[in-house]
Design a protein around this motif. Structure first.
Motif, PDB file in Angstrom:
ATOM      1  N   VAL A 169       0.833  -1.203   0.000  1.00 56.21           N
ATOM      2  CA  VAL A 169       0.000   0.000   0.000  1.00 56.21           C
ATOM      3  C   VAL A 169       0.869   1.255   0.000  1.00 56.21           C
ATOM      4  CG1 VAL A 169      -1.646   1.330   1.365  1.00 56.21           C
ATOM      5  CG2 VAL A 169      -1.979  -1.119   1.064  1.00 56.21           C
ATOM      6  N   GLY A 170       1.920   1.238   0.815  1.00 55.25           N
ATOM      7  CA  GLY A 170       2.787   2.403   0.863  1.00 55.25           C
ATOM      8  C   GLY A 170       3.499   2.664  -0.446  1.00 55.25           C
ATOM      9  N   ALA A 171       3.926   1.598  -1.141  1.00 51.38           N
ATOM     10  CA  ALA A 171       4.653   1.765  -2.402  1.00 51.38           C
ATOM     11  C   ALA A 171       3.721   2.160  -3.544  1.00 51.38           C
ATOM     12  CB  ALA A 171       5.388   0.475  -2.750  1.00 51.38           C
ATOM     13  N   LEU A 172       2.537   1.571  -3.583  1.00 52.13           N
ATOM     14  CA  LEU A 172       1.633   1.816  -4.696  1.00 52.13           C
ATOM     15  C   LEU A 172       0.832   3.099  -4.554  1.00 52.13           C
ATOM     16  CD1 LEU A 172       0.284  -1.809  -5.258  1.00 52.13           C
ATOM     17  CD2 LEU A 172       2.063  -0.608  -6.560  1.00 52.13           C
ATOM     18  N   ARG A 173       0.644   3.576  -3.338  1.00 48.42           N
ATOM     19  CA  ARG A 173      -0.173   4.773  -3.115  1.00 48.42           C
ATOM     20  C   ARG A 173       0.648   5.962  -2.617  1.00 48.42           C
ATOM     21  NH1 ARG A 173      -5.573   3.703  -3.230  1.00 48.42           N
ATOM     22  NH2 ARG A 173      -5.628   5.968  -3.524  1.00 48.42           N
ATOM     23  N   ALA A 174       1.936   5.974  -2.919  1.00 50.94           N
ATOM     24  CA  ALA A 174       2.805   7.114  -2.600  1.00 50.94           C
ATOM     25  C   ALA A 174       2.792   7.436  -1.112  1.00 50.94           C
ATOM     26  CB  ALA A 174       2.408   8.334  -3.414  1.00 50.94           C
TER      27      ALA A 174
END
Length: 459
Positions: free
Chosen positions: A392-397
């Protein structure tokens, strides 16, 4: 013994001299004659007034020019330092006299009371208010004076009357609260606010302990914290940020005194710290929603202690399960609440939420049958939570969430590999997991990469 008064007399002399110098100069106001002369010449050049009128205006303004306004007296730094040194030397000297001279406890109490009153009176003579060195100096003098009064009460109650330690704390707290309240006076005096609040808290806890025990103390302390937060939020307790932060600390730690009844029940400590952790989580969410850093930051500080204590005092499976459920619920709420923010407060709340999602799996695994299916399920849940946060952190900045997830992967993956694999399979499994993570990161970055937007006006 009277030599100890000399530093205080020096400080008083400096204060009186500066105040007299400040009061002898009346603040004058009025237009500058040179400015009027320039304007009059400009008006004459424009044909608005005659030469005689210009001369009359200039002569009138110069004849009625006010005296120069002296600079505001804020007190030199040397005088402030001299006052601090004098007050501290007097306090140290009194302590030495009481410790080494054969005085009765009643005499020591009277001496402390007299010196405390003298310091308070000296602080009242300090000129100026609001800010600056005299504002600080007054608070320091009043704090030392309040310490003297509190010491006198402690000597009288504990030494002369030979009361218990709880009674000494009660009466000292009452003295600090009663004497400190008018010194605070709902003004911008942070030192007096803290002193008065500390006395009120000490008196409340010790009085409730003497009357009914820890549960009463917890209820009273929590009620004081709630009232303090409500008053501080409305600006009724200046300085607002300090009052709000202090009240938040009080309300979040309010249930902890209930742990005093742990000798009667093994679950009392768990419920005391658990309620503290619950209130702390609610305070973090409210502080973020209201954009109150004075609430969010103290709550974050208390959360570490409250959650750690709750987990460490758990002795039964249902306790661990309840604590884990609470952590998961708070973690999800915190991330959702702060999802759209990128300021420091939102990032801090998301980090707290991510950490709350990672902790329960390890706690449950450590207190379950590690070789049975429930232990494996707990570790698997930890890996899934860490992987989900990373994705989630990588894909949603949200790189901060990805960092928390990676930290969880670093902890849980070796844990699982070491638990279920042996020998050469351990490093091989770790390398494979690491390569899979790198490949996923590279693919995600390539997928999200976009060509730069051309400038509107060309190169």
């Amino acid at each position: 013994m009277f030599i100890l008064i000399i530093p205080l007399l020096i400080a008083v002399a400096v204060i009186v001299a500066v105040r007299r110098r400040a009061d002898t100069h009346a603040a004058a106001s009025g237009p500058d004659p040179e400015v009027i002369a320039t304007l009059a010449a400009r008006w004459r050049s424009a044909g608005l007034i005659t030469v005689e009128a210009e001369r009359a205006v200039v002569d009138f303004e110069r004849a009625h020019a006010p005296a120069p306004t002296p600079p505001a007296s804020h007190g030199p730094v040397v005088a402030e330092v001299l006052g601090y040194v004098g007050a501290i030397l007097a306090a140290i000297g009194i302590g030495i006299v009481v410790a080494n001279v054969e005085l009765s406890l009643r005499t020591g109490a009277i001496l402390a009371l007299i010196l405390g009153g003298l310091l308070i009176a000296t602080g009242a003579a300090v000129p100026g208010a609001g800010s600056g060195p005299w504002w600080r100096f007054r608070q320091v003098l009043w704090l030392l004076g309040l310490a003297g009064v509190t010491t006198a009460v402690g000597l009288e109650v504990g030494g002369v009357l030979e009361r218990s330690g709880a009674a000494v704390v009660l009466w000292c707290g009452l003295a600090a609260a009663v004497v400190g309240a008018p010194l605070y006076g709902l003004r911008n005096r942070p030192v007096q606010f803290l002193a008065c609040t500390a006395g009120l808290i000490a008196a409340t806890i010790s009085g409730a302990m003497l009357l009914s025990g820890g549960i009463a103390a917890a209820c009273a302390l929590t009620a004081i914290g709630v009232l303090g937060v409500a008053a501080a939020a409305r600006g009724a307790l200046p300085p607002r940020w300090l009052a709000l932060a202090t009240a938040t600390l009080v309300v979040t730690t309010g249930p902890i005194p209930a742990a005093e009844v742990s000798r009667f029940s093994d679950t009392a400590v768990f419920w005391a710290f658990g309620l503290s952790a619950l209130i702390t989580g609610a305070a973090m969410l409210v502080g973020h929603r209201r954009h109150e850093s004075a609430v969010l930051v103290p709550a974050l500080a208390v959360a570490t202690v409250a959650i750690s204590a709750t987990l460490s005092v758990s002795v039964a499976t249902w306790m661990y399960a309840l604590a884990a459920a609470g952590l998961v619920g708070f973690g999800l709420l915190a991330i959702v609440e702060a999802w759209d923010g990128s300021e420091a407060e939102s990032i801090a709340l998301q980090l707290a939420g991510g950490a709350a999602l990672l902790i329960p799996a390890g706690v449950l695994w450590a207190h379950l049958d590690q070789d049975a299916a429930p232990g494996f399920v707990a570790l698997l849940a930890g890996i899934l939570a860490a992987g989900g946060l990373t994705a989630v952190g990588a894909l949603r900045a949200r790189p901060w969430l990805a960092a928390v997830g990676l930290a969880g992967i670093v902890v849980y993956v070796p844990w699982v590999v070491g638990q279920f694999f042996e020998g050469p399979a351990v490093p091989v499994a770790l390398v494979l997991v690491g390569l899979v993570g790198i490949a996923a990161a590279v693919r995600s970055l390539r997928h999200r990469a976009a060509p730069p937007t051309p400038p509107l006006l060309g190169p």
